[in-house]
Motif scaffolding. Structure first.
Motif, PDB file in Angstrom:
ATOM      1  N   ALA A 118       0.840  -1.205   0.000  1.00 50.32           N
ATOM      2  CA  ALA A 118       0.000   0.000   0.000  1.00 50.32           C
ATOM      3  C   ALA A 118       0.867   1.243   0.000  1.00 50.32           C
ATOM      4  CB  ALA A 118      -0.900   0.000   1.230  1.00 50.32           C
ATOM      5  N   ALA A 119       0.486   2.204  -0.837  1.00 47.18           N
ATOM      6  CA  ALA A 119       1.195   3.479  -0.845  1.00 47.18           C
ATOM      7  C   ALA A 119       0.403   4.481  -0.020  1.00 47.18           C
ATOM      8  CB  ALA A 119       1.372   3.971  -2.268  1.00 47.18           C
ATOM      9  N   ILE A 120       1.114   5.142   0.881  1.00 44.89           N
ATOM     10  CA  ILE A 120       0.513   6.177   1.726  1.00 44.89           C
ATOM     11  C   ILE A 120       0.850   7.512   1.080  1.00 44.89           C
ATOM     12  CG2 ILE A 120       0.522   7.204   4.041  1.00 44.89           C
ATOM     13  CD1 ILE A 120      -0.448   4.325   4.169  1.00 44.89           C
ATOM     14  N   GLU A 121      -0.168   8.263   0.751  1.00 43.65           N
ATOM     15  CA  GLU A 121       0.074   9.494  -0.002  1.00 43.65           C
ATOM     16  C   GLU A 121      -0.625  10.708   0.593  1.00 43.65           C
ATOM     17  OE1 GLU A 121      -0.061   8.820  -4.320  1.00 43.65           O
ATOM     18  OE2 GLU A 121      -0.380   6.705  -3.903  1.00 43.65           O
ATOM     19  N   THR A 122      -1.240  10.514   1.766  1.00 41.00           N
ATOM     20  CA  THR A 122      -1.953  11.626   2.413  1.00 41.00           C
ATOM     21  C   THR A 122      -1.733  11.571   3.917  1.00 41.00           C
ATOM     22  OG1 THR A 122      -3.928  10.268   2.757  1.00 41.00           O
ATOM     23  CG2 THR A 122      -3.857  11.556   0.715  1.00 41.00           C
ATOM     24  N   ALA A 123      -2.005  12.716   4.572  1.00 41.04           N
ATOM     25  CA  ALA A 123      -1.872  12.783   6.030  1.00 41.04           C
ATOM     26  C   ALA A 123      -2.840  11.804   6.690  1.00 41.04           C
ATOM     27  CB  ALA A 123      -2.136  14.206   6.503  1.00 41.04           C
ATOM     28  N   ILE A 124      -4.062  11.699   6.159  1.00 40.15           N
ATOM     29  CA  ILE A 124      -5.034  10.759   6.746  1.00 40.15           C
ATOM     30  C   ILE A 124      -4.490   9.331   6.658  1.00 40.15           C
ATOM     31  CG2 ILE A 124      -7.314   9.691   6.398  1.00 40.15           C
ATOM     32  CD1 ILE A 124      -8.386  12.398   5.620  1.00 40.15           C
ATOM     33  N   GLY A 125      -3.941   8.987   5.506  1.00 38.72           N
ATOM     34  CA  GLY A 125      -3.375   7.651   5.320  1.00 38.72           C
ATOM     35  C   GLY A 125      -2.260   7.386   6.318  1.00 38.72           C
ATOM     36  N   LEU A 126      -1.422   8.385   6.533  1.00 39.33           N
ATOM     37  CA  LEU A 126      -0.292   8.200   7.450  1.00 39.33           C
ATOM     38  C   LEU A 126      -0.787   7.972   8.879  1.00 39.33           C
ATOM     39  CD1 LEU A 126       2.750   8.056   7.525  1.00 39.33           C
ATOM     40  CD2 LEU A 126       2.822  10.506   7.977  1.00 39.33           C
ATOM     41  N   MET A 139      -0.111  -8.235   3.398  1.00 39.13           N
ATOM     42  CA  MET A 139       0.625  -6.963   3.323  1.00 39.13           C
ATOM     43  C   MET A 139       2.133  -7.207   3.412  1.00 39.13           C
ATOM     44  SD  MET A 139      -1.064  -4.143   2.835  1.00 39.13           S
ATOM     45  CE  MET A 139       0.124  -2.967   3.453  1.00 39.13           C
ATOM     46  N   THR A 140       2.872  -6.707   2.408  1.00 32.05           N
ATOM     47  CA  THR A 140       4.322  -6.904   2.439  1.00 32.05           C
ATOM     48  C   THR A 140       5.092  -5.596   2.558  1.00 32.05           C
ATOM     49  OG1 THR A 140       4.448  -6.895   0.056  1.00 32.05           O
ATOM     50  CG2 THR A 140       4.307  -9.039   1.081  1.00 32.05           C
ATOM     51  N   PHE A 141       4.460  -4.484   2.183  1.00 30.95           N
ATOM     52  CA  PHE A 141       5.175  -3.209   2.356  1.00 30.95           C
ATOM     53  C   PHE A 141       4.218  -2.029   2.451  1.00 30.95           C
ATOM     54  CE2 PHE A 141       4.904  -3.504  -2.336  1.00 30.95           C
ATOM     55  CZ  PHE A 141       4.381  -2.249  -2.647  1.00 30.95           C
ATOM     56  N   LEU A 142       4.761  -0.976   3.064  1.00 35.64           N
ATOM     57  CA  LEU A 142       4.144   0.342   2.956  1.00 35.64           C
ATOM     58  C   LEU A 142       5.100   1.161   2.106  1.00 35.64           C
ATOM     59  CD1 LEU A 142       3.058   1.368   6.581  1.00 35.64           C
ATOM     60  CD2 LEU A 142       1.572   0.557   4.738  1.00 35.64           C
ATOM     61  N   ALA A 143       4.553   1.939   1.190  1.00 34.39           N
ATOM     62  CA  ALA A 143       5.398   2.837   0.388  1.00 34.39           C
ATOM     63  C   ALA A 143       4.896   4.248   0.617  1.00 34.39           C
ATOM     64  CB  ALA A 143       5.287   2.466  -1.091  1.00 34.39           C
ATOM     65  N   ILE A 144       5.781   5.204   0.458  1.00 36.65           N
ATOM     66  CA  ILE A 144       5.325   6.587   0.557  1.00 36.65           C
ATOM     67  C   ILE A 144       5.263   7.180  -0.849  1.00 36.65           C
ATOM     68  CG2 ILE A 144       7.666   7.472   1.059  1.00 36.65           C
ATOM     69  CD1 ILE A 144       6.018   9.506   2.962  1.00 36.65           C
ATOM     70  N   GLY A 145       4.162   7.833  -1.156  1.00 31.85           N
ATOM     71  CA  GLY A 145       4.006   8.507  -2.452  1.00 31.85           C
ATOM     72  C   GLY A 145       4.331   9.977  -2.267  1.00 31.85           C
ATOM     73  N   GLY A 146       5.561  10.332  -2.563  1.00 29.91           N
ATOM     74  CA  GLY A 146       6.085  11.658  -2.219  1.00 29.91           C
ATOM     75  C   GLY A 146       5.340  12.833  -2.838  1.00 29.91           C
ATOM     76  N   ILE A 183       9.101   1.166   1.624  1.00 30.46           N
ATOM     77  CA  ILE A 183       9.654   1.509   0.310  1.00 30.46           C
ATOM     78  C   ILE A 183       9.482   3.004   0.072  1.00 30.46           C
ATOM     79  CG2 ILE A 183       9.519   1.041  -2.185  1.00 30.46           C
ATOM     80  CD1 ILE A 183      10.322  -1.450  -0.577  1.00 30.46           C
ATOM     81  N   ASP A 184      10.554   3.634  -0.390  1.00 36.42           N
ATOM     82  CA  ASP A 184      10.501   5.090  -0.572  1.00 36.42           C
ATOM     83  C   ASP A 184       9.864   5.467  -1.918  1.00 36.42           C
ATOM     84  OD1 ASP A 184      11.091   7.714   0.418  1.00 36.42           O
ATOM     85  OD2 ASP A 184      12.613   7.846  -1.145  1.00 36.42           O
ATOM     86  N   SER A 185       9.551   6.741  -1.989  1.00 34.18           N
ATOM     87  CA  SER A 185       8.896   7.344  -3.155  1.00 34.18           C
ATOM     88  C   SER A 185       9.811   7.388  -4.390  1.00 34.18           C
ATOM     89  CB  SER A 185       8.532   8.769  -2.763  1.00 34.18           C
ATOM     90  OG  SER A 185       7.932   9.440  -3.819  1.00 34.18           O
ATOM     91  N   VAL A 186       9.210   7.667  -5.537  1.00 33.37           N
ATOM     92  CA  VAL A 186      10.009   7.865  -6.754  1.00 33.37           C
ATOM     93  C   VAL A 186      10.712   9.220  -6.711  1.00 33.37           C
ATOM     94  CG1 VAL A 186       8.469   6.453  -8.164  1.00 33.37           C
ATOM     95  CG2 VAL A 186       8.125   8.919  -8.079  1.00 33.37           C
ATOM     96  N   PHE A 187      11.764   9.338  -7.505  1.00 38.90           N
ATOM     97  CA  PHE A 187      12.490  10.604  -7.669  1.00 38.90           C
ATOM     98  C   PHE A 187      12.277  10.981  -9.131  1.00 38.90           C
ATOM     99  CE2 PHE A 187      16.345  13.076  -8.542  1.00 38.90           C
ATOM    100  CZ  PHE A 187      16.441  13.877  -7.413  1.00 38.90           C
ATOM    101  N   SER A 188      11.546  12.082  -9.342  1.00 39.61           N
ATOM    102  CA  SER A 188      11.028  12.336 -10.698  1.00 39.61           C
ATOM    103  C   SER A 188      12.045  12.825 -11.735  1.00 39.61           C
ATOM    104  CB  SER A 188       9.898  13.353 -10.655  1.00 39.61           C
ATOM    105  OG  SER A 188       9.150  13.212  -9.502  1.00 39.61           O
ATOM    106  N   ASP A 189      13.107  13.523 -11.290  1.00 38.55           N
ATOM    107  CA  ASP A 189      14.037  14.088 -12.266  1.00 38.55           C
ATOM    108  C   ASP A 189      15.044  13.013 -12.696  1.00 38.55           C
ATOM    109  OD1 ASP A 189      15.789  15.489 -13.806  1.00 38.55           O
ATOM    110  OD2 ASP A 189      16.163  17.088 -12.344  1.00 38.55           O
ATOM    111  N   VAL A 190      14.737  12.351 -13.820  1.00 39.04           N
ATOM    112  CA  VAL A 190      15.581  11.220 -14.227  1.00 39.04           C
ATOM    113  C   VAL A 190      16.974  11.646 -14.674  1.00 39.04           C
ATOM    114  CG1 VAL A 190      13.710   9.636 -14.817  1.00 39.04           C
ATOM    115  CG2 VAL A 190      14.590  11.184 -16.556  1.00 39.04           C
ATOM    116  N   ASN A 191      17.147  12.938 -14.945  1.00 38.82           N
ATOM    117  CA  ASN A 191      18.466  13.393 -15.387  1.00 38.82           C
ATOM    118  C   ASN A 191      19.369  13.808 -14.226  1.00 38.82           C
ATOM    119  OD1 ASN A 191      18.004  13.042 -18.181  1.00 38.82           O
ATOM    120  ND2 ASN A 191      16.683  14.852 -18.122  1.00 38.82           N
ATOM    121  N   ASP A 192      18.811  13.891 -13.032  1.00 35.62           N
ATOM    122  CA  ASP A 192      19.603  14.312 -11.877  1.00 35.62           C
ATOM    123  C   ASP A 192      20.078  13.088 -11.089  1.00 35.62           C
ATOM    124  OD1 ASP A 192      20.764  15.499  -9.705  1.00 35.62           O
ATOM    125  OD2 ASP A 192      18.925  16.422  -8.931  1.00 35.62           O
ATOM    126  N   GLU A 193      21.169  12.473 -11.592  1.00 28.37           N
ATOM    127  CA  GLU A 193      21.672  11.250 -10.946  1.00 28.37           C
ATOM    128  C   GLU A 193      22.218  11.532  -9.553  1.00 28.37           C
ATOM    129  OE1 GLU A 193      24.279   8.655 -13.014  1.00 28.37           O
ATOM    130  OE2 GLU A 193      22.807   8.221 -14.573  1.00 28.37           O
TER     131      GLU A 193
END
Lengths: 281, 93
Positions: A118-126, A139-146, A183-193
């Motif tokens: 499950a991805a937690i993406e809101t304060a209520i979810g958290l 349930m195997t993981f919680l992920a954060i949707g940044g 599991i952590d959120s995605v990092f959107s800028d694919v060019n910023d290694e």
């Protein structure tokens, strides 16, 4: 690694980049008019292609008109895991659990073999994170949707991630208390290694087990960050050998190089070797 | 089922995809009009996958236009399934 559910090229190649898990996305990456097409495509891809890793499907939220249809179409293909976005209550997880149980029965799959994340993406979810994490044995993981989380906080995402420090920490605590992965959120800028590596090091330091990625190039970077060094592996092996020797001798106190070895150090050493083994695969 | 009542379409013209339009046909049987860069090597196979998928969905009378861009069998099957589902919905396409 996410792959858009309505893109045949990306679905058929998703398994070749070394990701530990591919997540076929039926949610944000699919236009509202193409939800039906994406479901059929993902179903057929899972049925026909032999992926060398875990295969997950991110469904639309279970309380939208699309969520249940997503499950109805893709579950007979037997994905390894269903990922729920914007999780806000244990009830949502229980609903999905029930639908999966029925699908396992109908299709002759082993009961409990399809997992949930499950991805937690809101304060209520958290606020409900622990209840969500413990709502089902699947349930195997919680992920954060940044990105969504930051929008819900009414702020924007900084490079240092200050605004996500508390949410990440709370999510990690909930996952650990429940005995599942974080599991952590995605990092959107694919060019910023460089920025990606900094963030991956930071979340590893917090205790996260991994990171979601949106681009194949980022798979190698996450693995580089999480891969134990040769020195760490050698030390972990020595610790476990010393521990085993002490157990064999029924010795109460264990020391290595003049330092006492206790439970947490052994656990850490096992974790180092588990990561090394997982990355070798 | 057997007969479609209206046209339905699915897919894109991106590489590795196929755009499939299924429409009601005047006569019994399945007629397939196929365009593909690999028609010489795989034309028969693509037609076979389209026809088999239609039959598995209970469609035995249809006119199909397919513009293939190098799709795998699983993609062809998916696009036919979606096109038929859309052809059976109110409004079609």
């Amino acid at each position: 690694m996410f792959a858009p559910g309505n893109n045949p090229g990306k679905l058929q190649n998703a398994g070749v980049y070394g990701a530990d898990s591919v997540i076929f996305d039926l949610e944000d990456a699919v236009a509202i008019t193409e939800k039906d097409a994406a479901r059929h495509l993902v179903y057929n891809a899972i049925k026909s292609i032999n992926y060398p890793c875990e295969v997950a499907v991110r469904i639309n939220h279970i309380q939208t008109p699309f969520g249940r249809d997503d499950l109805r179409v893709v579950l007979p293909a037997k994905p390894d895991l269903i990922r729920l976005p914007k999780a806000e209550s244990a009830e949502e997880i229980r609903m999905i659990d029930e639908i999966i149980s029925q699908a396992e029965l109908d299709n002759g799959f082993e009961p409990g073999s399809i997992k949930i994340g499950a991805a937690i993406e809101t304060a209520i979810g958290l606020r409900q994170a622990y209840e969500i994490a413990t709502a089902s044995k699947r349930m195997t993981f919680l992920a954060i949707g940044g990105e969504d989380f930051v929008a819900d906080l009414k702020t924007s995402r900084s490079k240092e991630g200050r605004e996500l420090f508390v949410p990440r920490s709370e999510l990690l605590l909930a996952a650990r208390a429940a005995g599942i992965q974080a599991i952590d959120s995605v990092f959107s800028d694919v060019n910023d290694e460089e920025g990606f590596i900094e963030e991956a090091l930071m979340i590893k330091g917090l205790g996260f087990d991994g990171k979601s990625v949106i681009n194949p190039r980022q798979v190698r970077l996450v693995h580089k960050v999480f891969e134990p060094t040769e020195k760490e592996i050698a030390q972990a092996k020595r610790i476990l050998a010393a521990y085993q020797e002490a157990l064999d001798k029924k010795s109460g106190v264990i020391a290595l190089d003049g330092k006492m070895i206790d439970g947490p150090i052994v656990t850490r050493a096992e974790r180092v070797l588990a990561y090394a083994a997982a990355l070798k695969r | 089922m057997g007969k479609l009542l209206q046209p339905g379409q699915a897919g894109t013209i991106e590489s590795n995809d196929i755009i499939v339009t299924v429409a009601p046909a005047a006569e019994d049987g399945i007629v397939i009009e196929l365009t593909s860069p690999v028609i010489k090597q795989y034309g028969n196979r693509i037609r076979e996958v389209i026809a088999d998928t239609l039959v598995s969905l209970g469609v035995t009378q249809a006119f199909v236009q397919a513009n293939d861009k190098g799709a795998l069998d699983c993609t062809i099957r998916a696009r036919v399934q979606t096109a038929v589902a859309r052809a059976l919905q109110e409004g079609g396409i």
